[in-house]
Design an enzyme around this catalytic site. Sequence first.
Site, PDB file in Angstrom:
ATOM      1  N   HIS A 221     -14.448  39.426  16.710  1.00 53.04           N
ATOM      2  CA  HIS A 221     -14.498  39.904  15.317  1.00 53.04           C
ATOM      3  C   HIS A 221     -15.879  39.782  14.673  1.00 53.04           C
ATOM      4  CE1 HIS A 221     -14.133  35.600  14.338  1.00 53.04           C
ATOM      5  NE2 HIS A 221     -14.696  35.916  13.188  1.00 53.04           N
TER       6      HIS A 221
HETATM    7  C1  UD1 Z   1     -14.817  36.728   7.780  1.00 53.10           C
HETATM    8  C2  UD1 Z   1     -15.992  35.781   7.677  1.00 53.10           C
HETATM    9  C3  UD1 Z   1     -16.296  35.204   9.052  1.00 53.10           C
HETATM   10  C4  UD1 Z   1     -15.063  34.587   9.667  1.00 53.10           C
HETATM   11  C5  UD1 Z   1     -13.911  35.567   9.654  1.00 53.10           C
HETATM   12  C6  UD1 Z   1     -12.653  34.897  10.098  1.00 53.10           C
HETATM   13  C7  UD1 Z   1     -17.693  36.331   5.978  1.00 53.10           C
HETATM   14  C8  UD1 Z   1     -19.051  36.855   5.762  1.00 53.10           C
HETATM   15  N1  UD1 Z   1     -17.186  36.466   7.223  1.00 53.10           N
HETATM   16  O1  UD1 Z   1     -15.213  37.797   8.634  1.00 53.10           O
HETATM   17  O2  UD1 Z   1     -17.290  34.200   8.927  1.00 53.10           O
HETATM   18  O3  UD1 Z   1     -15.360  34.237  11.006  1.00 53.10           O
HETATM   19  O4  UD1 Z   1     -13.707  36.049   8.306  1.00 53.10           O
HETATM   20  O5  UD1 Z   1     -11.691  35.789  10.546  1.00 53.10           O
HETATM   21  O6  UD1 Z   1     -17.094  35.800   5.072  1.00 53.10           O
HETATM   22  N2  UD1 Z   1      -9.590  43.259   6.962  1.00 53.10           N
HETATM   23  C9  UD1 Z   1      -8.312  43.742   6.846  1.00 53.10           C
HETATM   24  N3  UD1 Z   1      -7.340  42.890   6.421  1.00 53.10           N
HETATM   25  C10 UD1 Z   1      -7.554  41.598   6.117  1.00 53.10           C
HETATM   26  C11 UD1 Z   1      -8.864  41.118   6.224  1.00 53.10           C
HETATM   27  C12 UD1 Z   1      -9.870  41.953   6.648  1.00 53.10           C
HETATM   28  O7  UD1 Z   1      -8.044  44.912   7.119  1.00 53.10           O
HETATM   29  O8  UD1 Z   1      -6.621  40.873   5.745  1.00 53.10           O
HETATM   30  C13 UD1 Z   1     -10.637  44.169   7.473  1.00 53.10           C
HETATM   31  C14 UD1 Z   1     -11.296  45.018   6.365  1.00 53.10           C
HETATM   32  O9  UD1 Z   1     -11.594  46.261   6.925  1.00 53.10           O
HETATM   33  C15 UD1 Z   1     -12.587  44.245   6.114  1.00 53.10           C
HETATM   34  C16 UD1 Z   1     -12.918  43.715   7.492  1.00 53.10           C
HETATM   35  O10 UD1 Z   1     -11.667  43.399   8.085  1.00 53.10           O
HETATM   36  O11 UD1 Z   1     -13.598  45.056   5.588  1.00 53.10           O
HETATM   37  C17 UD1 Z   1     -13.814  42.493   7.485  1.00 53.10           C
HETATM   38  O12 UD1 Z   1     -13.276  41.473   6.642  1.00 53.10           O
HETATM   39  P1  UD1 Z   1     -14.255  40.378   5.970  1.00 53.10           P
HETATM   40  O13 UD1 Z   1     -13.422  39.358   5.306  1.00 53.10           O
HETATM   41  O14 UD1 Z   1     -15.305  41.043   5.210  1.00 53.10           O
HETATM   42  O15 UD1 Z   1     -15.009  39.766   7.203  1.00 53.10           O
HETATM   43  P2  UD1 Z   1     -14.449  39.175   8.573  1.00 53.10           P
HETATM   44  O16 UD1 Z   1     -15.010  39.985   9.681  1.00 53.10           O
HETATM   45  O17 UD1 Z   1     -12.996  38.994   8.501  1.00 53.10           O
HETATM   46  N1  UDP Z   2      -6.453  32.406  15.072  1.00 55.54           N
HETATM   47  C1  UDP Z   2      -5.109  32.692  14.909  1.00 55.54           C
HETATM   48  N2  UDP Z   2      -4.680  33.920  15.303  1.00 55.54           N
HETATM   49  C2  UDP Z   2      -5.494  34.848  15.865  1.00 55.54           C
HETATM   50  C3  UDP Z   2      -6.862  34.536  16.022  1.00 55.54           C
HETATM   51  C4  UDP Z   2      -7.322  33.296  15.598  1.00 55.54           C
HETATM   52  O1  UDP Z   2      -4.333  31.870  14.417  1.00 55.54           O
HETATM   53  O2  UDP Z   2      -5.019  35.947  16.203  1.00 55.54           O
HETATM   54  C5  UDP Z   2      -6.938  31.079  14.641  1.00 55.54           C
HETATM   55  C6  UDP Z   2      -7.659  30.312  15.712  1.00 55.54           C
HETATM   56  O3  UDP Z   2      -6.756  29.596  16.515  1.00 55.54           O
HETATM   57  C7  UDP Z   2      -8.598  29.431  14.913  1.00 55.54           C
HETATM   58  C8  UDP Z   2      -8.932  30.286  13.718  1.00 55.54           C
HETATM   59  O4  UDP Z   2      -7.917  31.288  13.635  1.00 55.54           O
HETATM   60  O5  UDP Z   2      -7.949  28.266  14.463  1.00 55.54           O
HETATM   61  C9  UDP Z   2     -10.268  30.931  13.918  1.00 55.54           C
HETATM   62  O6  UDP Z   2     -10.443  31.959  13.011  1.00 55.54           O
HETATM   63  P1  UDP Z   2     -11.365  33.211  13.284  1.00 55.54           P
HETATM   64  O7  UDP Z   2     -11.540  33.421  14.743  1.00 55.54           O
HETATM   65  O8  UDP Z   2     -10.786  34.326  12.498  1.00 55.54           O
HETATM   66  O9  UDP Z   2     -12.732  32.806  12.556  1.00 55.54           O
HETATM   67  P2  UDP Z   2     -13.949  31.836  12.895  1.00 55.54           P
HETATM   68  O10 UDP Z   2     -13.439  30.546  13.412  1.00 55.54           O
HETATM   69  O11 UDP Z   2     -14.826  32.561  13.870  1.00 55.54           O
HETATM   70  O12 UDP Z   2     -14.650  31.726  11.589  1.00 55.54           O
END
Ligand code: UD1
Ligand code: UDP
Length: 383
Positions: A221
């Site tokens: 991601h």
């Molecule tokens: C965010 C965090 C990242 C973290 C990740 C965990 C920032 C800058 N990034 O990244 O550090 O590792 O969360 O998962 O804060 N979207 C949906 N539904 C949702 C959420 C997101 O469709 O419920 C899609 C949208 O298109 C959105 C994209 O995912 O634009 C990215 O979401 P965003 O929260 O901006 O960043 P993440 O990549 O999730």
């Molecule tokens: N996780 C989860 N379901 C998923 C993917 C991740 O429950 O499908 C959990 C994972 O076990 C960990 C946390 O989400 O505890 C990590 O989140 P993510 O990978 O979204 O973000 P990051 O840690 O890189 O910020």
Amino acid sequence: MTQKKILTVIGARPQIIKAAALSRAIQTHFSEQIEEILVHTGQHYDENMSAVFFEELGIPKPDYNLAVGSGSHGHMTAAMLSGLEAILEKEKPAAVVIYGDTNSTIAAALAAAKIHIPVVHIEAGLRSFNKAMPEEINRIAADHMSTLLFVPTQAGIANLTKEGFELVHQTKARIDAPHVYHCGDIMYDNSLYFAQLSDQKSRIITELELNQTPFVLCTIHRDSNTDDPVALESIFRALLALVEQTNMRVILPLHPRTRGKIQTLLNPSFQEKLSAETRIQLIDPAGFLDMIALEKNARMIVTDSGGVQKEAYFFAKPCVILREQTEWVEVVEAGAAILTGSDAQKILEAATQLLSQTIQTDASIFGNGRAAEFICEKIIADL
Ligand code: UD1
Ligand code: UDP
């Protein structure tokens, strides 16, 4: 004793999971000393990116939800900042608790520090030394606005020392004289606690017919992988080659960001090739109990997630890290994980190497599973 009111800000999936550890410690041991108000920024909002965790991990329902949703960094952070400021003015908490390095983290730090509310940063001190990552900017800025910094690893303590933080506390904690603690990782607390529940409740291994079947668990991601078509295709080419080489299945719970980018950035013929490979299964984001079951049963983990690379280590699984750097340097130094970035050749070589050797892990470098209790004690004593 008067109760201390803390206000916890969460927003992204890993923060919701992390918050479970502190809420559980408060409910179990410190309910007379600490009152917790929970604010969800709404950064993650899909049922399987947010609500599922509240239900299965027993986290209290948020007192506020800002419903900020998705957008550019500036748009999201600004909306959160303004929403949080209003709540802070109303609730007047003794401290604001933030987790990790997301846009929700930085917005909450800024909102609180500017109106002189102490910030408690959990997962402080981590550095990838790559400011092209939005998270690196968020975590550095958040640390420098904090009054209590709870650091999960020794490497994190060393990073803060280099940035001028004092480890000896001469005065009461304040933003200009913050207290820094090496306390272990609250996600280690959670992994230990929820692994038992996962054994009892998760059915995913049976549902996906993975009993007795060696498989690779993969998550992708990080924007450097998802938003660059060359990087994204290269990772999937590596996965295709890996299943061809090993005949193992790949289970990939797909972040919504990545689902969208596969459709818009990968060319249609490559997408067809990918869907024709039945050994690679793209599934919806998993709940945490299912995720633990997948991690515990996987032969190997391939991920760009901060949390998942660490959980691989907790469960003694080899891990290919789809990044050029990691802030969790210990897992690489231990030989349990290899950094590859998105290069297909490097991913395959790392996977082959890790599959051919037995890895050694020592989860005690992430604490004793009681980091959340330590944090509560310090919040009570220091603020
Ligand atoms: C965010 C965090 C990242 C973290 C990740 C965990 C920032 C800058 N990034 O990244 O550090 O590792 O969360 O998962 O804060 N979207 C949906 N539904 C949702 C959420 C997101 O469709 O419920 C899609 C949208 O298109 C959105 C994209 O995912 O634009 C990215 O979401 P965003 O929260 O901006 O960043 P993440 O990549 O999730
Ligand atoms: N996780 C989860 N379901 C998923 C993917 C991740 O429950 O499908 C959990 C994972 O076990 C960990 C946390 O989400 O505890 C990590 O989140 P993510 O990978 O979204 O973000 P990051 O840690 O890189 O910020």
